[in-house]
Motif scaffolding. Structure first.
Motif, PDB file in Angstrom:
ATOM      1  N   LEU A  81       0.905  -1.153  -0.106  1.00 44.04           N
ATOM      2  CA  LEU A  81       0.122  -0.055   0.159  1.00 44.04           C
ATOM      3  C   LEU A  81       0.942   1.483  -0.029  1.00 44.04           C
ATOM      4  O   LEU A  81       0.432   2.102  -0.723  1.00 44.04           O
ATOM      5  N   GLU A  82       1.757   1.123   0.617  1.00 44.47           N
ATOM      6  CA  GLU A  82       3.059   2.429   0.662  1.00 44.47           C
ATOM      7  C   GLU A  82       3.403   2.591  -0.507  1.00 44.47           C
ATOM      8  O   GLU A  82       3.740   3.793  -0.867  1.00 44.47           O
ATOM      9  N   SER A  83       3.990   1.568  -1.424  1.00 47.10           N
ATOM     10  CA  SER A  83       4.372   1.569  -2.481  1.00 47.10           C
ATOM     11  C   SER A  83       3.465   2.242  -3.634  1.00 47.10           C
ATOM     12  O   SER A  83       3.833   2.976  -4.419  1.00 47.10           O
ATOM     13  N   ALA A  84       2.040   2.005  -3.386  1.00 48.03           N
ATOM     14  CA  ALA A  84       1.163   2.776  -4.092  1.00 48.03           C
ATOM     15  C   ALA A  84       0.872   3.827  -3.431  1.00 48.03           C
ATOM     16  O   ALA A  84      -0.385   4.679  -4.154  1.00 48.03           O
ATOM     17  N   ASN A  85       1.496   4.595  -2.626  1.00 53.65           N
ATOM     18  CA  ASN A  85       1.156   5.760  -2.095  1.00 53.65           C
ATOM     19  C   ASN A  85      -0.303   5.861  -1.532  1.00 53.65           C
ATOM     20  O   ASN A  85      -1.115   6.907  -1.405  1.00 53.65           O
ATOM     21  N   LEU A  86      -0.702   4.516  -1.068  1.00 52.64           N
ATOM     22  CA  LEU A  86      -1.963   4.756  -0.257  1.00 52.64           C
ATOM     23  C   LEU A  86      -1.868   4.459   1.387  1.00 52.64           C
ATOM     24  O   LEU A  86      -0.938   3.789   1.847  1.00 52.64           O
ATOM     25  N   LYS A  87      -2.334   5.611   1.836  1.00 54.23           N
ATOM     26  CA  LYS A  87      -2.317   5.769   3.427  1.00 54.23           C
ATOM     27  C   LYS A  87      -3.361   5.446   4.175  1.00 54.23           C
ATOM     28  O   LYS A  87      -3.654   5.919   5.174  1.00 54.23           O
ATOM     29  N   LEU A  88      -3.955   4.205   3.844  1.00 55.91           N
ATOM     30  CA  LEU A  88      -5.054   3.757   4.598  1.00 55.91           C
ATOM     31  C   LEU A  88      -4.842   3.362   5.995  1.00 55.91           C
ATOM     32  O   LEU A  88      -5.613   3.774   6.820  1.00 55.91           O
ATOM     33  N   ALA A  89      -3.618   2.965   6.379  1.00 58.08           N
ATOM     34  CA  ALA A  89      -3.230   2.654   7.505  1.00 58.08           C
ATOM     35  C   ALA A  89      -3.303   4.000   8.425  1.00 58.08           C
ATOM     36  O   ALA A  89      -3.465   3.516   9.942  1.00 58.08           O
ATOM     37  N   ALA A  90      -2.805   4.867   8.219  1.00 59.95           N
ATOM     38  CA  ALA A  90      -2.967   6.474   8.685  1.00 59.95           C
ATOM     39  C   ALA A  90      -4.398   6.722   9.194  1.00 59.95           C
ATOM     40  O   ALA A  90      -4.547   7.430  10.160  1.00 59.95           O
ATOM     41  N   VAL A  91      -5.319   6.076   8.641  1.00 59.70           N
ATOM     42  CA  VAL A  91      -6.626   6.447   9.041  1.00 59.70           C
ATOM     43  C   VAL A  91      -7.389   5.386   9.783  1.00 59.70           C
ATOM     44  O   VAL A  91      -8.148   5.603  10.659  1.00 59.70           O
ATOM     45  N   ALA A  92      -7.351   4.084   9.243  1.00 61.07           N
ATOM     46  CA  ALA A  92      -8.113   2.994   9.537  1.00 61.07           C
ATOM     47  C   ALA A  92      -6.974   2.321  10.421  1.00 61.07           C
ATOM     48  O   ALA A  92      -5.993   1.920  10.144  1.00 61.07           O
ATOM     49  N   THR A  93      -7.441   2.162  11.896  1.00 67.67           N
ATOM     50  CA  THR A  93      -6.586   1.509  12.800  1.00 67.67           C
ATOM     51  C   THR A  93      -6.304   0.005  12.460  1.00 67.67           C
ATOM     52  O   THR A  93      -5.189  -0.463  12.440  1.00 67.67           O
ATOM     53  N   ASP A  94      -7.406  -0.690  12.024  1.00 65.29           N
ATOM     54  CA  ASP A  94      -7.365  -1.783  11.389  1.00 65.29           C
ATOM     55  C   ASP A  94      -7.525  -2.290   9.861  1.00 65.29           C
ATOM     56  O   ASP A  94      -8.714  -1.979   9.671  1.00 65.29           O
ATOM     57  N   ILE A  95      -6.533  -2.110   9.142  1.00 63.84           N
ATOM     58  CA  ILE A  95      -6.779  -2.219   7.599  1.00 63.84           C
ATOM     59  C   ILE A  95      -7.574  -3.459   7.151  1.00 63.84           C
ATOM     60  O   ILE A  95      -7.961  -3.676   6.072  1.00 63.84           O
ATOM     61  N   LEU A  96      -7.539  -4.596   8.074  1.00 61.72           N
ATOM     62  CA  LEU A  96      -8.269  -5.752   7.705  1.00 61.72           C
ATOM     63  C   LEU A  96      -9.536  -5.680   8.442  1.00 61.72           C
ATOM     64  O   LEU A  96     -10.364  -6.693   8.638  1.00 61.72           O
TER      65      LEU A  96
END
Length: 218
Positions: A40-55
């Motif tokens: 996700l970081e490689s794709a410049n997606l910062k989902l983990a910065a907003v969602a505590t549990d990405i799963l």
């Protein structure tokens, strides 16, 4: 004369193999989640910065959508549920990435592997429960200890058994499992305490996913 080594009976050894295998699967799952975050970081997606549990439910829906080719940040953010709904504007910004074909492929493969590991962990635990039948009383007693859940209790039984006569004292037991912090007290005023040989303590019993306190040897 040498003291006999601690060799648990067959039922305990069988249980130990299962709990240790489960531990390996849990660690492998954690590695896959870390790998997913790297993608996700490689794709410049910062989902983990907003969602505590990405799963979690919301995160998983977004990841599945990404793997299936959806790239619109607004569409992806709209998949948020529950407590993430108020964070939709933040999610939209976090999901403005540069997702390429290989990113989608990796996300799909990693999610598939995590699903496989979840199923494997569940199956192994079912077998653990079957092997725990002879130790039901010990498990019940262990679960009365704060922070000890069913799997932690199973691992404790698997690692040390139920026959405590094998250990001369509680301190010997704690030392054997590696959770003891032995402190040598010298009867000399002003002398600093120091750890005994091999007495460095570990915050966690091997093969247990719970933290343990320190046992002091006086």
């Amino acid at each position: 004369m040498l003291k006999a080594s601690f060799i648990p009976p067959a039922p305990i050894r069988e249980l130990r193999e299962l709990t240790r295998y489960r531990k390996t699967l849990v660690q492998e799952r954690a590695s896959e989640i870390h790998r997913l975050q790297k993608v996700l970081e490689s794709a410049n997606l910062k989902l983990a910065a907003v969602a505590t549990d990405i799963l979690g439910k919301s995160g998983r829906d977004m990841l599945d959508a990404l793997a299936n080719g959806q790239e619109d940040p607004e569409v992806l953010a709209a998949l948020a549920r529950g407590r993430l709904r108020p964070k939709i504007p933040e999610l939209q910004r976090a999901l403005e990435g540069r997702v390429k074909a290989h990113h989608r492929f990796l996300i799909e493969q990693i999610l598939s592997h995590i699903d496989f590991l979840d199923q494997a962990i569940a199956k192994v635990y079912q077998e653990v429960e079957r092997c725990l039948t002879p130790f039901a009383e010990a498990i019940t007693l262990l679960e009365t200890i704060p922070c000890i859940n069913a799997i932690s209790a199973a691992v404790i039984v698997a690692e040390i058994g139920t026959d405590m006569t094998r250990f001369p004292s509680a301190k010997h037991l704690a030392s054997w499992v590696g959770v003891v912090r032995c402190i040598t007290r010298l009867n000399i005023p002003g002398t600093a305490r120091k750890n005994s040989k091999g007495g460095s303590w570990v915050n966690g019993l091997p093969h247990i996913e719970r933290s343990w306190g320190t046992v002091a040897c006086h």
